[in-house]
Design an enzyme around this catalytic site. Structure first.
Site, short mmCIF file in Angstrom:
data_model
loop_
_atom_site.label_atom_id
_atom_site.label_comp_id
_atom_site.label_asym_id
_atom_site.label_seq_id
_atom_site.Cartn_x
_atom_site.Cartn_y
_atom_site.Cartn_z
N GLY A 73 0.82 -1.19 0.00
CA GLY A 73 0.00 0.00 0.00
C GLY A 73 0.86 1.25 0.00
O GLY A 73 2.09 1.19 0.13
N GLY A 74 0.22 2.39 -0.15
CA GLY A 74 0.94 3.65 -0.09
C GLY A 74 1.46 4.11 -1.44
O GLY A 74 1.10 3.58 -2.48
N HIS A 112 14.47 4.49 -0.27
CA HIS A 112 15.24 3.76 0.73
C HIS A 112 16.71 3.89 0.39
O HIS A 112 17.08 3.93 -0.80
CB HIS A 112 14.88 2.27 0.73
CG HIS A 112 13.45 2.00 1.06
ND1 HIS A 112 12.83 2.49 2.19
CD2 HIS A 112 12.50 1.26 0.42
CE1 HIS A 112 11.58 2.08 2.22
NE2 HIS A 112 11.35 1.34 1.16
N ALA A 114 8.34 6.13 7.63
CA ALA A 114 7.27 5.80 6.69
C ALA A 114 6.85 4.35 6.90
O ALA A 114 7.66 3.50 7.27
CB ALA A 114 7.75 6.00 5.26
N ILE A 115 5.57 4.08 6.65
CA ILE A 115 5.04 2.73 6.79
C ILE A 115 4.19 2.40 5.56
O ILE A 115 3.35 3.19 5.14
CB ILE A 115 4.19 2.60 8.07
CG1 ILE A 115 5.07 2.81 9.31
CG2 ILE A 115 3.50 1.23 8.14
CD1 ILE A 115 4.30 2.79 10.61
N GLY A 135 6.79 -3.03 5.25
CA GLY A 135 6.95 -2.59 6.62
C GLY A 135 7.23 -1.12 6.78
O GLY A 135 6.47 -0.27 6.32
N PHE A 136 8.36 -0.79 7.44
CA PHE A 136 8.64 0.59 7.82
C PHE A 136 10.06 0.98 7.44
O PHE A 136 10.93 0.12 7.24
CB PHE A 136 8.45 0.78 9.33
CG PHE A 136 9.42 0.00 10.18
CD1 PHE A 136 10.66 0.53 10.52
CD2 PHE A 136 9.08 -1.27 10.65
CE1 PHE A 136 11.56 -0.19 11.30
CE2 PHE A 136 9.97 -1.99 11.43
CZ PHE A 136 11.21 -1.45 11.75
N ALA A 137 10.29 2.29 7.38
CA ALA A 137 11.62 2.83 7.14
C ALA A 137 11.82 4.01 8.07
O ALA A 137 11.08 5.00 8.00
CB ALA A 137 11.77 3.27 5.68
N CYS A 153 5.57 9.82 -0.26
CA CYS A 153 4.27 9.34 0.20
C CYS A 153 3.13 10.21 -0.31
O CYS A 153 2.02 10.17 0.23
CB CYS A 153 4.23 9.25 1.73
SG CYS A 153 5.52 8.19 2.40
#
Length: 237
Positions: free
Chosen positions: A77-78, A83, A148-149, A161-163, A179
Protein backbone atom coordinates in the site's frame (compact mmCIF):
# COMPACT_ATOMS: atom_id res chain seq x y z
CA UNK A 1 2.26 -16.57 20.46
CA UNK A 2 5.89 -17.52 19.94
CA UNK A 3 8.55 -14.82 20.15
CA UNK A 4 9.41 -12.86 17.03
CA UNK A 5 12.54 -13.95 15.20
CA UNK A 6 14.68 -10.93 14.28
CA UNK A 7 17.14 -11.18 11.37
CA UNK A 8 19.68 -8.42 10.89
CA UNK A 9 20.87 -8.47 7.29
CA UNK A 10 24.34 -6.98 7.02
CA UNK A 11 23.89 -4.62 9.96
CA UNK A 12 26.37 -6.32 12.30
CA UNK A 13 29.20 -6.19 9.75
CA UNK A 14 31.90 -3.52 9.73
CA UNK A 15 31.18 -1.56 7.64
CA UNK A 16 27.46 -2.32 7.49
CA UNK A 17 26.46 -4.16 4.31
CA UNK A 18 23.71 -2.66 2.15
CA UNK A 19 20.97 -5.02 0.96
CA UNK A 20 19.73 -5.02 -2.63
CA UNK A 21 16.01 -4.25 -2.76
CA UNK A 22 15.19 -6.96 -5.30
CA UNK A 23 16.88 -9.61 -3.18
CA UNK A 24 15.07 -8.45 -0.04
CA UNK A 25 11.70 -8.47 -1.77
CA UNK A 26 12.27 -12.04 -2.98
CA UNK A 27 13.31 -13.04 0.56
CA UNK A 28 10.15 -11.46 1.94
CA UNK A 29 8.02 -13.51 -0.45
CA UNK A 30 9.89 -16.72 0.43
CA UNK A 31 9.53 -16.10 4.16
CA UNK A 32 5.90 -15.02 3.77
CA UNK A 33 5.03 -18.37 2.18
CA UNK A 34 6.91 -20.22 4.90
CA UNK A 35 4.97 -18.37 7.63
CA UNK A 36 1.67 -19.02 5.82
CA UNK A 37 2.54 -22.73 5.65
CA UNK A 38 3.56 -22.85 9.31
CA UNK A 39 7.14 -23.67 8.35
CA UNK A 40 8.76 -20.53 9.81
CA UNK A 41 8.16 -18.35 12.87
CA UNK A 42 6.87 -14.80 12.70
CA UNK A 43 9.92 -12.80 11.71
CA UNK A 44 11.24 -9.28 11.20
CA UNK A 45 13.94 -8.56 8.64
CA UNK A 46 16.04 -5.53 9.61
CA UNK A 47 18.36 -4.03 7.02
CA UNK A 48 19.74 -1.02 5.21
CA UNK A 49 19.08 -0.77 1.47
CA UNK A 50 21.25 0.43 -1.34
CA UNK A 51 19.62 3.55 -2.82
CA UNK A 52 16.27 2.78 -4.47
CA UNK A 53 12.88 4.38 -5.06
CA UNK A 54 9.78 2.21 -4.62
CA UNK A 55 6.23 2.97 -5.73
CA UNK A 56 3.23 1.48 -3.95
CA UNK A 57 -0.11 0.82 -5.58
CA UNK A 58 -1.47 4.35 -4.97
CA UNK A 59 1.44 6.24 -6.54
CA UNK A 60 0.53 8.88 -9.12
CA UNK A 61 2.64 9.66 -12.19
CA UNK A 62 3.27 13.17 -10.87
CA UNK A 63 4.59 11.97 -7.51
CA UNK A 64 7.09 9.58 -9.11
CA UNK A 65 8.19 11.73 -12.05
CA UNK A 66 11.70 12.43 -10.77
CA UNK A 67 12.57 8.93 -9.55
CA UNK A 68 14.07 7.80 -12.87
CA UNK A 69 15.19 4.28 -13.72
CA UNK A 70 15.84 3.36 -10.06
CA UNK A 71 12.07 3.16 -9.43
CA UNK A 72 10.70 -0.27 -8.48
CA UNK A 73 6.94 -0.97 -8.63
CA UNK A 74 5.86 -2.95 -5.56
CA UNK A 75 2.68 -4.53 -4.25
CA UNK A 76 2.45 -2.70 -0.94
CA UNK A 77 0.00 0.00 0.00
CA UNK A 78 0.94 3.65 -0.09
CA UNK A 79 2.80 5.78 -2.60
CA UNK A 80 6.37 6.51 -3.63
CA UNK A 81 9.29 6.64 -1.21
CA UNK A 82 13.06 6.29 -1.09
CA UNK A 83 15.24 3.76 0.73
CA UNK A 84 18.97 4.01 1.15
CA UNK A 85 22.03 4.22 3.39
CA UNK A 86 21.39 5.66 6.83
CA UNK A 87 17.79 4.41 6.94
CA UNK A 88 16.72 1.46 9.09
CA UNK A 89 14.20 -0.66 7.18
CA UNK A 90 12.09 -3.34 8.86
CA UNK A 91 9.94 -5.99 7.20
CA UNK A 92 7.67 -7.79 9.69
CA UNK A 93 6.45 -11.11 8.27
CA UNK A 94 3.80 -11.82 10.88
CA UNK A 95 0.61 -13.90 10.97
CA UNK A 96 -2.15 -11.70 12.35
CA UNK A 97 -4.06 -13.32 15.23
CA UNK A 98 -7.81 -13.64 15.02
CA UNK A 99 -9.43 -10.27 15.71
CA UNK A 100 -6.34 -8.26 14.79
CA UNK A 101 -6.81 -6.30 11.58
CA UNK A 102 -4.50 -4.30 9.35
CA UNK A 103 -5.17 -0.93 10.97
CA UNK A 104 -4.38 -2.30 14.43
CA UNK A 105 -1.16 -3.82 13.12
CA UNK A 106 -0.11 -0.49 11.58
CA UNK A 107 -0.87 1.31 14.84
CA UNK A 108 1.31 -1.15 16.74
CA UNK A 109 4.26 -0.67 14.40
CA UNK A 110 3.81 3.10 14.67
CA UNK A 111 3.65 2.85 18.45
CA UNK A 112 6.88 0.84 18.60
CA UNK A 113 8.69 3.55 16.64
CA UNK A 114 7.09 6.37 18.65
CA UNK A 115 8.39 4.76 21.84
CA UNK A 116 11.89 4.41 20.39
CA UNK A 117 11.89 8.11 19.50
CA UNK A 118 10.50 9.07 22.91
CA UNK A 119 13.40 7.27 24.58
CA UNK A 120 15.77 9.28 22.37
CA UNK A 121 14.18 12.53 23.58
CA UNK A 122 11.83 13.25 20.65
CA UNK A 123 8.09 13.81 21.06
CA UNK A 124 6.78 12.09 17.96
CA UNK A 125 3.37 10.72 17.12
CA UNK A 126 0.67 10.06 14.55
CA UNK A 127 -1.03 12.76 12.52
CA UNK A 128 -4.74 12.15 11.77
CA UNK A 129 -5.21 11.15 8.15
CA UNK A 130 -1.56 10.25 7.62
CA UNK A 131 0.39 7.06 8.16
CA UNK A 132 3.84 6.93 9.63
CA UNK A 133 5.52 8.65 12.55
CA UNK A 134 5.83 12.43 12.66
CA UNK A 135 7.23 15.37 14.55
CA UNK A 136 4.85 18.29 15.13
CA UNK A 137 5.00 21.61 13.30
CA UNK A 138 6.81 24.25 15.33
CA UNK A 139 9.25 27.16 15.11
CA UNK A 140 8.31 27.89 11.52
CA UNK A 141 8.88 24.31 10.39
CA UNK A 142 6.17 22.00 9.02
CA UNK A 143 5.30 18.55 10.27
CA UNK A 144 8.21 16.23 9.50
CA UNK A 145 7.99 12.51 8.87
CA UNK A 146 10.67 10.42 10.57
CA UNK A 147 9.31 6.97 9.67
CA UNK A 148 7.27 5.80 6.69
CA UNK A 149 5.04 2.73 6.79
CA UNK A 150 3.66 0.73 3.86
CA UNK A 151 2.24 -2.76 4.24
CA UNK A 152 0.55 -5.60 2.44
CA UNK A 153 -1.42 -8.43 4.05
CA UNK A 154 -1.98 -11.66 2.14
CA UNK A 155 -3.50 -14.83 3.63
CA UNK A 156 -3.46 -13.08 7.03
CA UNK A 157 0.35 -12.62 6.95
CA UNK A 158 2.00 -9.20 6.66
CA UNK A 159 4.71 -8.07 4.23
CA UNK A 160 6.72 -4.89 3.62
CA UNK A 161 6.95 -2.59 6.62
CA UNK A 162 8.64 0.59 7.82
CA UNK A 163 11.62 2.83 7.14
CA UNK A 164 13.10 4.97 9.94
CA UNK A 165 15.40 7.81 8.94
CA UNK A 166 18.44 7.58 11.20
CA UNK A 167 21.12 9.46 9.26
CA UNK A 168 20.34 9.30 5.51
CA UNK A 169 21.05 11.87 2.81
CA UNK A 170 17.66 13.61 2.82
CA UNK A 171 18.25 15.20 -0.58
CA UNK A 172 17.28 11.82 -2.07
CA UNK A 173 13.66 12.76 -1.28
CA UNK A 174 13.88 15.91 -3.42
CA UNK A 175 13.30 13.93 -6.62
CA UNK A 176 9.87 12.66 -5.55
CA UNK A 177 6.82 13.68 -3.51
CA UNK A 178 7.40 11.36 -0.53
CA UNK A 179 4.27 9.34 0.20
CA UNK A 180 2.34 11.83 -1.97
CA UNK A 181 2.41 14.49 0.79
CA UNK A 182 3.21 18.02 -0.42
CA UNK A 183 2.51 20.17 2.63
CA UNK A 184 4.88 18.58 5.15
CA UNK A 185 8.51 17.57 5.41
CA UNK A 186 10.88 14.65 5.81
CA UNK A 187 13.49 14.56 8.54
CA UNK A 188 15.89 12.24 10.37
CA UNK A 189 17.25 11.56 13.82
CA UNK A 190 20.51 13.20 12.78
CA UNK A 191 18.65 16.41 11.92
CA UNK A 192 16.50 16.48 15.01
CA UNK A 193 18.96 15.46 17.73
CA UNK A 194 22.19 17.15 18.84
CA UNK A 195 24.04 14.02 17.71
CA UNK A 196 22.88 11.13 15.54
CA UNK A 197 22.43 7.98 17.62
CA UNK A 198 24.41 4.86 16.73
CA UNK A 199 22.64 2.88 14.04
CA UNK A 200 22.89 -0.43 15.90
CA UNK A 201 21.61 1.15 19.11
CA UNK A 202 18.51 2.30 17.24
CA UNK A 203 18.17 -1.18 15.72
CA UNK A 204 18.26 -2.83 19.15
CA UNK A 205 15.70 -0.37 20.52
CA UNK A 206 13.36 -1.05 17.59
CA UNK A 207 13.69 -4.80 18.14
CA UNK A 208 12.75 -4.45 21.81
CA UNK A 209 9.68 -2.32 21.13
CA UNK A 210 8.44 -4.48 18.24
CA UNK A 211 8.82 -7.59 20.39
CA UNK A 212 6.53 -5.97 22.95
CA UNK A 213 3.91 -4.44 20.61
CA UNK A 214 3.73 -7.42 18.24
CA UNK A 215 3.00 -9.78 21.11
CA UNK A 216 -0.51 -8.35 20.56
CA UNK A 217 -1.25 -7.60 24.19
CA UNK A 218 -3.47 -4.62 24.96
CA UNK A 219 -1.65 -1.29 24.78
CA UNK A 220 -2.43 2.39 25.21
CA UNK A 221 -1.63 4.33 22.02
CA UNK A 222 0.28 7.57 22.26
CA UNK A 223 -1.91 10.64 21.65
CA UNK A 224 -2.20 11.99 18.12
CA UNK A 225 -0.36 15.15 17.16
CA UNK A 226 -2.44 18.14 16.08
CA UNK A 227 -2.42 18.51 12.30
CA UNK A 228 -0.77 21.81 11.36
CA UNK A 229 0.77 22.30 7.95
CA UNK A 230 2.26 25.12 5.96
CA UNK A 231 1.69 24.67 2.22
CA UNK A 232 4.83 24.86 0.14
CA UNK A 233 7.19 23.69 2.88
CA UNK A 234 7.88 20.13 1.88
CA UNK A 235 11.42 19.58 3.10
CA UNK A 236 13.15 19.68 6.44
CA UNK A 237 15.43 22.73 5.93
Amino acid sequence: MTALAFRRLGLDLTPRQLTDYGWAWAEQRRLHQAVVDGQAPDSVLLLEHASVYTAGRSTSAEDRSGAGPELVEVDRGGKVTWHGPGQLVGYPIVKLPSGIYVVDFVRRVEEALIRVLRDLGLTAGRVPGRTGVWLPARDGRPERKLAAIGLRVSRQVTMHGFALNVDPDLTAFDRIVPCGIRDAGVSSLAWELPQAPAFLAVTAAVEAQLADLLAFRDFSPSPDLPRQTRPGLDRVA
